[in-house]
Motif scaffolding. Structure first.
Motif, PDB file in Angstrom:
ATOM      1  N   GLU A 108       0.818  -1.209   0.000  1.00  0.00           N
ATOM      2  CA  GLU A 108       0.000   0.000   0.000  1.00  0.00           C
ATOM      3  C   GLU A 108       0.853   1.260   0.000  1.00  0.00           C
ATOM      4  O   GLU A 108       0.476   2.268  -0.590  1.00  0.00           O
ATOM      5  CB  GLU A 108      -0.963   0.025   1.199  1.00  0.00           C
ATOM      6  CG  GLU A 108      -2.077  -0.980   1.087  1.00  0.00           C
ATOM      7  CD  GLU A 108      -1.941  -2.093   2.112  1.00  0.00           C
ATOM      8  OE1 GLU A 108      -0.821  -2.316   2.607  1.00  0.00           O
ATOM      9  OE2 GLU A 108      -2.955  -2.742   2.402  1.00  0.00           O
ATOM     10  N   ARG A 165       0.506   4.182  -2.746  1.00  0.00           N
ATOM     11  CA  ARG A 165       0.282   5.596  -2.436  1.00  0.00           C
ATOM     12  C   ARG A 165       1.310   6.479  -3.141  1.00  0.00           C
ATOM     13  O   ARG A 165       0.978   7.536  -3.676  1.00  0.00           O
ATOM     14  CB  ARG A 165       0.318   5.827  -0.919  1.00  0.00           C
ATOM     15  CG  ARG A 165      -0.984   5.455  -0.229  1.00  0.00           C
ATOM     16  CD  ARG A 165      -1.037   5.976   1.191  1.00  0.00           C
ATOM     17  NE  ARG A 165      -0.115   5.316   2.090  1.00  0.00           N
ATOM     18  CZ  ARG A 165      -0.355   4.175   2.724  1.00  0.00           C
ATOM     19  NH1 ARG A 165      -1.497   3.554   2.549  1.00  0.00           N
ATOM     20  NH2 ARG A 165       0.535   3.658   3.535  1.00  0.00           N
ATOM     21  N   ARG A 220       0.549   9.258  -6.052  1.00  0.00           N
ATOM     22  CA  ARG A 220       1.017  10.636  -5.903  1.00  0.00           C
ATOM     23  C   ARG A 220       1.805  11.073  -7.141  1.00  0.00           C
ATOM     24  O   ARG A 220       1.606  12.161  -7.671  1.00  0.00           O
ATOM     25  CB  ARG A 220       1.867  10.768  -4.644  1.00  0.00           C
ATOM     26  CG  ARG A 220       2.316  12.192  -4.382  1.00  0.00           C
ATOM     27  CD  ARG A 220       3.001  12.256  -3.053  1.00  0.00           C
ATOM     28  NE  ARG A 220       1.956  12.512  -2.085  1.00  0.00           N
ATOM     29  CZ  ARG A 220       2.126  13.208  -0.970  1.00  0.00           C
ATOM     30  NH1 ARG A 220       3.303  13.680  -0.671  1.00  0.00           N
ATOM     31  NH2 ARG A 220       1.145  13.407  -0.162  1.00  0.00           N
TER      32      ARG A 220
END
Length: 166
Positions: free
Chosen positions: A92, A96, A100
């Motif tokens: 995860e 992320r 981004r």
């Protein structure tokens, strides 16, 4: 990245010769050796070209025009694999980071990145919490298109890393 103050290790080991099927086993050793020599490594990028062909064998050359210049379209690949047999418990965090970077690239250079590709393979992304695979164009793109895209990705990556530091 170095112009922005980020230290880099650029390894150009060819990992898919002589055996393409063992490329990620070979590259895993390359990454582990680099991490042993440079323990401060926090981000590992596997950057290469995609091989894109249509069903009839026609090669695909994904490009986009950015500031009047042709750039090879890029694709970020993030592993979402985590099983008992193939553990990747912190996937995860990489996802992320991928989201981004994807968002920043799309906002700054519309059309430069193809949709984020989620895969059920690790591609060595389990080795750090900052690992991504980035495909820069295809084997049909010119070197100039790929280099230009690399410059755009590098500038944007530096901005994302700056934001994460603050």
């Amino acid at each position: 990245l170095e112009e922005r103050g980020y230290q880099t290790v650029h390894d150009t080991t060819i990992c898919d010769e002589p055996d393409f099927n063992h490329a990620y086993q070979t590259s895993r050793q390359v990454i582990q050796d680099a991490m042993a020599e440079y323990p401060a490594i926090a981000l590992v990028l596997d950057i290469h070209r995609d091989a894109m062909t249509q069903g009839d064998g026609t090669k695909i050359k994904p490009t986009v025009e950015i500031d009047g210049k042709k750039a090879a379209q890029c694709m970020i690949i993030a592993s979402t694999c985590d099983t008992e047999a193939v553990p990747h418990p912190n996937w995860e965090q990489n996802l992320r980071f991928a989201l981004r970077l994807q968002s920043a690239l799309h906002t700054k250079y519309e059309g430069l990145v193809r949709p984020l590709y989620l895969v059920d393979s690790r591609y060595n992304q389990h080795l750090t919490n900052g690992s991504l695979l980035i495909e820069v164009g295809s084997d049909s793109n010119t070197v100039e298109e790929a280099v230009y895209s690399g410059q755009l990705v590098g500038k944007t990556l530096a901005q994302v890393l700056d934001e994460l530091k603050s």
